[in-house]
Design a protein around this motif. Structure first.
Motif, PDB file in Angstrom:
ATOM      1  N   LEU A  25       9.996 -16.644  21.645  1.00  0.00           N
ATOM      2  CA  LEU A  25       9.585 -16.331  20.200  1.00  0.00           C
ATOM      3  C   LEU A  25      10.668 -16.061  19.265  1.00  0.00           C
ATOM      4  CD1 LEU A  25       6.331 -14.463  21.011  1.00  0.00           C
ATOM      5  CD2 LEU A  25       6.524 -16.931  20.422  1.00  0.00           C
ATOM      6  N   THR A  26      10.421 -16.319  18.161  1.00  0.00           N
ATOM      7  CA  THR A  26      11.578 -15.751  16.998  1.00  0.00           C
ATOM      8  C   THR A  26      11.397 -14.482  16.965  1.00  0.00           C
ATOM      9  OG1 THR A  26      10.013 -16.360  15.187  1.00  0.00           O
ATOM     10  CG2 THR A  26      11.675 -18.128  15.869  1.00  0.00           C
ATOM     11  N   GLU A  27      12.056 -13.774  16.301  1.00  0.00           N
ATOM     12  CA  GLU A  27      11.952 -12.177  16.000  1.00  0.00           C
ATOM     13  C   GLU A  27      10.717 -11.899  15.397  1.00  0.00           C
ATOM     14  OE1 GLU A  27      13.665  -9.493  16.936  1.00  0.00           O
ATOM     15  OE2 GLU A  27      14.790 -10.380  18.442  1.00  0.00           O
ATOM     16  N   THR A  28      10.652 -12.679  13.984  1.00  0.00           N
ATOM     17  CA  THR A  28       9.351 -12.649  13.359  1.00  0.00           C
ATOM     18  C   THR A  28       8.120 -12.830  14.215  1.00  0.00           C
ATOM     19  OG1 THR A  28      10.608 -13.158  11.350  1.00  0.00           O
ATOM     20  CG2 THR A  28       8.247 -13.214  11.439  1.00  0.00           C
ATOM     21  N   GLU A  29       7.965 -14.094  14.998  1.00  0.00           N
ATOM     22  CA  GLU A  29       6.928 -14.358  15.707  1.00  0.00           C
ATOM     23  C   GLU A  29       6.566 -13.251  16.852  1.00  0.00           C
ATOM     24  OE1 GLU A  29       6.651 -19.329  15.866  1.00  0.00           O
ATOM     25  OE2 GLU A  29       8.031 -18.180  17.238  1.00  0.00           O
ATOM     26  N   PHE A  30       7.710 -12.624  17.302  1.00  0.00           N
ATOM     27  CA  PHE A  30       7.406 -11.625  18.439  1.00  0.00           C
ATOM     28  C   PHE A  30       6.809 -10.306  17.847  1.00  0.00           C
ATOM     29  CE2 PHE A  30       9.191  -7.723  20.220  1.00  0.00           C
ATOM     30  CZ  PHE A  30       8.327  -7.665  21.554  1.00  0.00           C
ATOM     31  N   ALA A  31       7.597  -9.907  16.773  1.00  0.00           N
ATOM     32  CA  ALA A  31       6.969  -8.629  16.038  1.00  0.00           C
ATOM     33  C   ALA A  31       5.515  -8.868  15.738  1.00  0.00           C
ATOM     34  CB  ALA A  31       7.982  -8.249  14.928  1.00  0.00           C
ATOM     35  N   SER A  32       5.290  -9.975  15.268  1.00  0.00           N
ATOM     36  CA  SER A  32       3.903 -10.168  14.568  1.00  0.00           C
ATOM     37  C   SER A  32       2.900 -10.247  15.812  1.00  0.00           C
ATOM     38  CB  SER A  32       3.880 -11.238  13.695  1.00  0.00           C
ATOM     39  OG  SER A  32       4.716 -11.061  12.780  1.00  0.00           O
ATOM     40  N   SER A  33       3.304 -10.886  16.788  1.00  0.00           N
ATOM     41  CA  SER A  33       2.261 -11.431  17.755  1.00  0.00           C
ATOM     42  C   SER A  33       2.202 -10.318  19.050  1.00  0.00           C
ATOM     43  CB  SER A  33       2.503 -12.527  18.472  1.00  0.00           C
ATOM     44  OG  SER A  33       3.773 -12.939  19.131  1.00  0.00           O
ATOM     45  N   PHE A  34       3.202  -9.636  19.253  1.00  0.00           N
ATOM     46  CA  PHE A  34       3.173  -8.513  20.177  1.00  0.00           C
ATOM     47  C   PHE A  34       1.760  -7.623  20.180  1.00  0.00           C
ATOM     48  CE2 PHE A  34       4.240  -3.907  21.111  1.00  0.00           C
ATOM     49  CZ  PHE A  34       4.804  -4.183  22.501  1.00  0.00           C
ATOM     50  N   GLN A  35       1.285  -7.258  19.253  1.00  0.00           N
ATOM     51  CA  GLN A  35       0.144  -6.461  19.029  1.00  0.00           C
ATOM     52  C   GLN A  35      -1.123  -6.978  19.666  1.00  0.00           C
ATOM     53  OE1 GLN A  35      -1.045  -5.615  14.896  1.00  0.00           O
ATOM     54  NE2 GLN A  35       0.238  -7.384  14.328  1.00  0.00           N
ATOM     55  N   CYS A  36      -0.999  -8.330  19.725  1.00  0.00           N
ATOM     56  CA  CYS A  36      -2.035  -9.139  19.865  1.00  0.00           C
ATOM     57  C   CYS A  36      -2.563  -9.187  21.597  1.00  0.00           C
ATOM     58  CB  CYS A  36      -2.106 -10.648  19.659  1.00  0.00           C
ATOM     59  SG  CYS A  36      -1.868 -11.011  17.890  1.00  0.00           S
ATOM     60  N   ALA A  37      -1.492  -8.472  22.137  1.00  0.00           N
ATOM     61  CA  ALA A  37      -1.484  -8.299  23.730  1.00  0.00           C
ATOM     62  C   ALA A  37      -2.478  -7.029  24.182  1.00  0.00           C
ATOM     63  CB  ALA A  37      -0.302  -8.352  24.257  1.00  0.00           C
ATOM     64  N   PHE A  38      -2.541  -6.160  23.203  1.00  0.00           N
ATOM     65  CA  PHE A  38      -3.243  -4.832  23.449  1.00  0.00           C
ATOM     66  C   PHE A  38      -4.132  -4.477  22.486  1.00  0.00           C
ATOM     67  CE2 PHE A  38       1.064  -4.029  21.736  1.00  0.00           C
ATOM     68  CZ  PHE A  38       0.835  -3.077  20.910  1.00  0.00           C
ATOM     69  N   ARG A  39      -4.187  -4.840  21.180  1.00  0.00           N
ATOM     70  CA  ARG A  39      -5.305  -4.189  20.206  1.00  0.00           C
ATOM     71  C   ARG A  39      -6.356  -4.840  20.073  1.00  0.00           C
ATOM     72  NH1 ARG A  39      -2.943  -3.707  13.989  1.00  0.00           N
ATOM     73  NH2 ARG A  39      -4.823  -2.484  14.182  1.00  0.00           N
ATOM     74  N   PHE A  40      -7.509  -4.119  20.034  1.00  0.00           N
ATOM     75  CA  PHE A  40      -8.764  -4.339  20.413  1.00  0.00           C
ATOM     76  C   PHE A  40      -9.850  -4.349  19.117  1.00  0.00           C
ATOM     77  CE2 PHE A  40      -7.617  -0.103  21.264  1.00  0.00           C
ATOM     78  CZ  PHE A  40      -8.768   0.655  20.767  1.00  0.00           C
ATOM     79  N   ASN A  41     -10.750  -5.337  19.171  1.00  0.00           N
ATOM     80  CA  ASN A  41     -11.825  -5.079  18.259  1.00  0.00           C
ATOM     81  C   ASN A  41     -12.826  -4.146  18.364  1.00  0.00           C
ATOM     82  OD1 ASN A  41     -14.108  -5.709  16.162  1.00  0.00           O
ATOM     83  ND2 ASN A  41     -13.002  -7.707  15.844  1.00  0.00           N
ATOM     84  N   THR A  42     -12.851  -2.855  17.850  1.00  0.00           N
ATOM     85  CA  THR A  42     -13.766  -1.911  18.039  1.00  0.00           C
ATOM     86  C   THR A  42     -15.180  -2.033  17.798  1.00  0.00           C
ATOM     87  OG1 THR A  42     -11.931  -0.498  17.501  1.00  0.00           O
ATOM     88  CG2 THR A  42     -14.160   0.721  17.848  1.00  0.00           C
ATOM     89  N   TYR A  43     -15.489  -3.143  16.816  1.00  0.00           N
ATOM     90  CA  TYR A  43     -16.908  -3.378  16.371  1.00  0.00           C
ATOM     91  C   TYR A  43     -17.757  -3.896  17.395  1.00  0.00           C
ATOM     92  CZ  TYR A  43     -15.692  -2.265  11.543  1.00  0.00           C
ATOM     93  OH  TYR A  43     -15.286  -1.794  10.226  1.00  0.00           O
ATOM     94  N   ILE A  44     -16.908  -5.022  18.241  1.00  0.00           N
ATOM     95  CA  ILE A  44     -17.663  -5.576  19.285  1.00  0.00           C
ATOM     96  C   ILE A  44     -17.728  -4.449  20.350  1.00  0.00           C
ATOM     97  CG2 ILE A  44     -17.399  -7.379  20.691  1.00  0.00           C
ATOM     98  CD1 ILE A  44     -15.546  -8.938  18.882  1.00  0.00           C
ATOM     99  N   GLY A  45     -16.960  -3.827  20.654  1.00  0.00           N
ATOM    100  CA  GLY A  45     -17.215  -2.860  21.927  1.00  0.00           C
ATOM    101  C   GLY A  45     -18.221  -1.962  21.429  1.00  0.00           C
ATOM    102  N   PHE A  46     -18.385  -1.185  20.065  1.00  0.00           N
ATOM    103  CA  PHE A  46     -19.626  -0.634  19.930  1.00  0.00           C
ATOM    104  C   PHE A  46     -20.879  -1.004  20.067  1.00  0.00           C
ATOM    105  CE2 PHE A  46     -16.482   2.337  17.641  1.00  0.00           C
ATOM    106  CZ  PHE A  46     -17.059   3.496  18.127  1.00  0.00           C
ATOM    107  N   ALA A  47     -21.018  -2.545  19.736  1.00  0.00           N
ATOM    108  CA  ALA A  47     -22.171  -3.298  19.931  1.00  0.00           C
ATOM    109  C   ALA A  47     -22.419  -3.352  21.186  1.00  0.00           C
ATOM    110  CB  ALA A  47     -21.902  -4.586  19.187  1.00  0.00           C
TER     111      ALA A  47
END
Length: 237
Positions: A25-47
């Protein structure tokens, strides 16, 4: 449960960082997409936890999410701040999710009651937040630009929906978690990427398009993977 959360969150960060080299990945692609490996959608979890365990499930999930939200945002802001040569502490101090979590914790520790008017208003807002948030999840899905980024989207979606929950289930089993504690840890690990990841990437000068594609793909794929992890969690009860 919190130890389990730290373990699978760390695993997600390490696997996300590994993608930088596997996918070139390019530096920009990595910096942006890195978070997608561990961030989570809390709304779905509460439901989900509310449906499985009612008020107890929501309370337990809230405890875990309260600890994991600052950790997830720390990792996400670190990558984008490092890419854009922005100060990590300054960006964390401006992050509304981090600020709101610590503000709520500080108020809780103070032991002060909320004024009646504020308590009533916040309770009504809280009751509306979950259904509105779930509607926003669906309305915000964007698959534009998926083709050229398919390897990265596929890898990070597999990490988030399959590998991180596998680590969570293993750790939860070793720690002897059961009931809503097992379900909360496993479901939080298996949730698709948070929609706010796109906002953070765009605000900090990252590649919003790749993040939007990962969010949309992981959210749609979670319709298949989440029932599997819910079933696995129920087996552990």
């Amino acid at each position: 449960m919190i130890y389990t959360g730290v373990i699978f969150m760390t695993a997600g960060m390490l696997l996300g960082y590994l993608g930088r080299y596997l996918l070139r990945l390019t530096e920009t692609e990595f910096a942006s997409s890195f978070q997608c490996a561990f961030r989570f959608n809390t709304y779905i979890g509460f439901a989900i936890l509310g449906g499985l365990y009612g008020a107890e499930g929501v309370a337990v999930f809230a405890i875990l999410a309260g600890f994991m939200v600052p950790l997830a945002n720390l990792g996400a802001v670190w990558a984008l701040a490092r890419h854009g040569n922005q100060g990590l502490l300054r960006e964390l101090a401006r992050n509304p999710l981090v600020l709101s979590t610590f503000a709520g914790l500080a108020w809780s520790l103070s032991g002060w009651p909320l004024p009646e008017m504020a308590d009533t208003t916040l309770r009504f807002l809280g009751e509306a937040a979950l259904p509105l948030g779930l509607i926003a999840v669906g309305a915000g899905l964007r698959l534009a630009g998926l083709g050229s980024r398919l390897p990265a989207v596929t890898y990070l979606s597999i990490v988030k929906l399959l590998l991180v929950p596998t680590v969570a289930l293993t750790a939860a089993t070793l720690f002897g978690l059961t009931g809503p504690y097992l379900a909360s840890a496993l479901i939080l690990a298996a949730l698709p990427t948070a929609s706010s990841a796109y906002i953070l990437a765009v605000r900090m000068g990252g590649d919003g398009q790749i993040v939007a594609a990962i969010i949309a793909t992981s959210t749609l794929a979670a319709a298949v993977t989440l029932p599997f992890w819910i079933y696995m969690g129920r087996l552990g009860i």
